[in-house]
Design a protein around this motif. Structure first.
Motif, mmCIF file in Angstrom:
data_model
loop_
_atom_site.group_PDB
_atom_site.id
_atom_site.type_symbol
_atom_site.label_atom_id
_atom_site.label_comp_id
_atom_site.label_asym_id
_atom_site.label_seq_id
_atom_site.Cartn_x
_atom_site.Cartn_y
_atom_site.Cartn_z
ATOM 1 N N LEU A 331 0.820 -1.212 0.000
ATOM 2 C CA LEU A 331 0.000 0.000 0.000
ATOM 3 C C LEU A 331 0.854 1.263 0.000
ATOM 4 O O LEU A 331 0.544 2.218 -0.722
ATOM 5 C CB LEU A 331 -0.944 -0.002 1.196
ATOM 6 N N VAL A 332 1.945 1.293 0.792
ATOM 7 C CA VAL A 332 2.799 2.478 0.740
ATOM 8 C C VAL A 332 3.497 2.556 -0.616
ATOM 9 O O VAL A 332 3.746 3.645 -1.127
ATOM 10 C CB VAL A 332 3.816 2.514 1.904
ATOM 11 N N GLY A 333 3.786 1.399 -1.212
ATOM 12 C CA GLY A 333 4.348 1.396 -2.552
ATOM 13 C C GLY A 333 3.385 1.952 -3.582
ATOM 14 O O GLY A 333 3.801 2.560 -4.577
ATOM 15 N N ALA A 334 2.082 1.747 -3.347
ATOM 16 C CA ALA A 334 1.056 2.262 -4.259
ATOM 17 C C ALA A 334 0.779 3.735 -4.030
ATOM 18 O O ALA A 334 0.149 4.381 -4.864
ATOM 19 C CB ALA A 334 -0.230 1.455 -4.093
ATOM 20 N N GLY A 335 1.227 4.286 -2.880
ATOM 21 C CA GLY A 335 1.065 5.712 -2.656
ATOM 22 C C GLY A 335 0.277 6.107 -1.435
ATOM 23 O O GLY A 335 0.000 7.291 -1.239
#
Length: 491
Positions: A331-335
């Motif tokens: 999720l943090v990779g997705a923004g």
């Protein structure tokens, strides 16, 4: 209330008249057919403009250990203390000379260059619900009318809600800025634990709840591999970890997307319907977050963790702890700006009894594995520099080992708000570092006491939220986000 001189320019303008920009925004409301309820979102966007500190973190993963991790048996061992204090576990060396942690956290010991400890966080509550509110909001005081049994809109706003509010303008997408997973913290009686929501900020600012882990009132830990019952009551646990089950903030006008979306084809149907609907309806940024959560392919992949490839599952672990941290990493990779991960349901780490076998066999193995995999993943891609990882509970555990024979077969430790250890990694944190010190019994801070206000400020500062930042209530009154200084010496 903050003096006008301490507010960012954009915030102070709200008290000296309407700027041309805000007038244009107000006019756009009528043109787009949105309505006055969307002014809060526009005010939020305006308030977040202006200068920011140079915090390195673009995102934060806040790992919360509900129940309270024992500092004596994890990150602040006292091998020279008497038997009734030091416990059964032995310390081992880490990669950092002179730094020792529990023998049952060997993977983290090998990665000590990536993380630091604060061994002196302290507050005044030994009660679960009050301490949850204190640590999840970063406020040592309890609000007027606080009830441990009933979360209220007079409660302080959670760190997750504040970060979501303040970080929204930094995002380059329409995803929710703040998410909590894999479940709400619910007591075995069924009552919801206070401190998890936006409180006085209002329901429109509640963090997004991704409920992938069904509630079970007697089973805890990293099911199905490491699930357990504190009191060995023998009730079966047949839960499945399924994502996503979305609980959207109130007031978004999208109640139709509530409910379990267990199958991929169901997700696809939602995506097609919402994408079509979005073409003919004007969504503000808050509603668009709901659409994006279901339409972004990166989010689909982030949520579908139980079907990840074997390489990832073997590294993180095929259990709720591993799946949750893998989901957070995606999720943090997705923004997404902030992801709060509850490692275990309410009071999973509440080791009043059977403490040593439960920590050794059920809690430390999946935590050590999943947290180490998360740090490795972020470090290997360079994202750890821009992702703050924090591990804390609502309090620590008492120095003296006790035995409640009526409820437990073996001894444990009671609640202890006076001191706990907190782990920090990434986002500019100096690895292999220890801040503060507890006394010889691990009972009270002996050096550099740190308050929950400092803890919250550290997260905000690392994420680049300015020290003068404020949120505004329904009467447009500013409320200062920072209530303390960041922890000195971590960065």
């Amino acid at each position: 209330m903050i003096p006008k001189s301490r507010l960012p320019t954009s915030c102070a303008q709200q008290h000296t008249g309407h700027s041309r920009r805000s007038a244009l925004q107000a006019g756009a409301i009528g043109i787009l057919g949105l309505g006055m309820n969307h002014l809060a979102g526009l005010r939020q966007a305006t308030a977040s403009e202006g200068s920011r500190p140079s915090g390195k973190a673009k995102s934060c993963i806040f790992i919360f250990l509900s129940g309270g991790l024992s500092q004596h048996d994890s990150f602040d061992m006292k091998p020279n203390a008497p038997d009734n204090i030091r416990g059964e576990f032995k310390p081992i060396a880490t990669k950092t000379p002179g730094l020792q942690i529990c023998e049952h956290l060997p993977k983290l010991a090998q990665r000590s260059h990536l993380w630091s400890l604060c061994r002196s966080l302290t507050h005044g509550s030994n009660e679960h619900s009050a301490a949850h509110h204190i640590m999840l909001t970063g406020h040592s005081d309890l609000p007027t009318g606080f009830s441990p049994n009933n979360p209220s809109r007079s409660d302080h706003a959670s760190i997750a809600a504040i970060a979501g509010y303040a970080m929204r303008s930094k995002q380059q997408n329409n995803l929710p800025p703040s998410v909590v997973l894999p479940e709400r913290l619910v007591h075995s009686s069924g009552r919801v634990i206070p401190g998890q929501h936006a409180g006085a900020m209002g329901p429109q600012h509640d963090p997004w709840m991704i409920e992938a882990s069904p509630f079970h009132n007697t089973s805890y830990g990293a099911f199905p591999e490491y699930g357990f019952d504190h009191q060995d009551r023998g009730k079966p646990d047949s839960r499945l970890f399924q994502a996503p089950q979305l609980s959207l903030p109130d007031g978004l006008g999208m109640q139709s997307v509530h409910g379990r979306l267990a199958l991929l084809d169901s997700l696809n149907r939602q995506r097609e319907n919402l994408a079509s609907y979005a073409q003919v309806e004007n969504f503000d940024r808050l509603r668009q977050g709901a659409v994006s959560l279901l339409t972004e392919s990166a989010v689909h992949q982030a949520l579908d963790v139980t079907h990840a490839d074997d390489k990832h599952l073997d590294r993180y672990g095929r259990n709720s702890f591993g799946w949750s941290l893998l989901m957070a990493r995606r999720l943090v990779g997705a923004g997404v700006s902030l992801v709060q991960v509850n490692l275990g349901n309410d009071e999973t780490w509440d080791t009043h009894g059977n403490a040593f076998p439960h920590l050794k066999n059920n809690l430390f193995p999946p935590t050590d594995q999943a947290l180490s995999a998360l740090l490795d993943d972020l470090n290997s891609t360079g994202e750890l520099d821009e992702t703050l990882v924090v591990v804390a509970g609502e309090f620590g555990r008492a120095p003296q080992i006790t035995w409640l024979e009526k409820h437990y077969k073996l001894p444990g430790r009671d609640h202890w708000g006076a001191v706990q250890s907190v782990l920090f990694a990434g986002g500019g944190i100096r690895g292999g570092n220890v801040i503060g010190k507890s006394d010889a019994q691990g009972a009270y801070p002996a050096q550099q006491p740190v308050k929950p206000e400092n803890f919250a400020a550290t997260l905000y500062d690392a994420m680049g939220i300015p020290a003068t930042a404020a949120w505004h209530d329904a009467e447009n009154r500013p409320h200062h986000i920072y209530s303390g200084e960041p922890i000195a010496g971590l960065f």
